[in-house]
Design an enzyme around this catalytic site. Structure first.
Site: not given
Length: 214
Positions: A65, A192, A165
């Site tokens: 991320s 995610h 995601d």
């Protein structure tokens, strides 16, 4: 990232996973008040320097991320980093709307867990709301700079992306893979946080093969 770090450790890799400033606390505002892309980038450089002092001379870097932005920046800017990869990367994101929504939800849940009353929660949330847009703007600027240099990246680059995601657009992973000449795009039927959700074992297996082959 701890679960993945332990996996690498079991397979005889040395692992160092610094905590980004503002993360890992019970106060969501810490991320917005103590963190900044410039601070996080310096932490990456400091981590590489620390490992050099520990006698390491070949480096691989991976980021999830937000960390994906800085892992990629290290690959672009640090010659000693030989290869790396990203999971749930926000590069090429058109909007951070889902990230903002998720952070606001996360912040409220944290405050509720800490038994703040509604007045206190509302006060905290107003402060979060007043600061989050500037932070996302700063992150986006950094991500844009990193994205612009992707076509010049010649190092092996692992891309792990969940098909469901909820924070980033999965389709952007294909654009990144197209731009990075030595990229490997791996899809997972998952959300995610690939490092801890049900895809993590397959992700770990794919990463070990990636390292062995490069």
């Amino acid at each position: 990232m701890r679960l993945m770090g332990r996996m690498f450790e079991r397979n005889d890799y040395s692992v160092y996973a610094p905590m980004f400033a503002g993360h890992g606390t019970s106060e969501p505002l810490d991320i917005l008040e103590k963190g900044h892309p410039d601070i996080w980038w310096q932490q990456v450089l400091d981590a590489i320097e620390f490992l050099k002092q520990e006698g390491k001379d070949e480096f691989y870097i991976f980021g999830l991320s937000l960390g994906a932005i800085f892992a990629t920046k290290a690959l672009e800017n640090c010659p000693e980093v030989k290869l790396g990869g990203v999971f749930g990367s926000p590069l090429y994101a058109d909007t951070y709307k889902n990230v903002k929504k998720a952070f606001l939800t996360y912040a409220r849940k944290v405050y509720e867990i800490h038994d703040l009353d509604e007045v206190e929660i509302a006060q905290k949330m107003r402060v979060v709301g007043s600061k989050i847009d500037l932070m996302l703007t700063n992150i986006n600027k950094t991500a844009d700079t990193v994205s612009n240099e992707l076509p010049e990246l010649k190092k092996p680059y692992f891309i792990g992306q969940g098909t469901t995601d909820e924070l980033v657009d999965p389709d952007k992973a294909e654009l990144v893979a197209k731009d990075v000449k030595k990229s490997e795009l791996h899809w997972y039927e998952a959300g995610h946080v690939l490092t801890i959700n049900h895809a993590h074992k397959q992700l770990e297996s794919d990463l070990l093969k990636f390292l062995e082959n490069n």
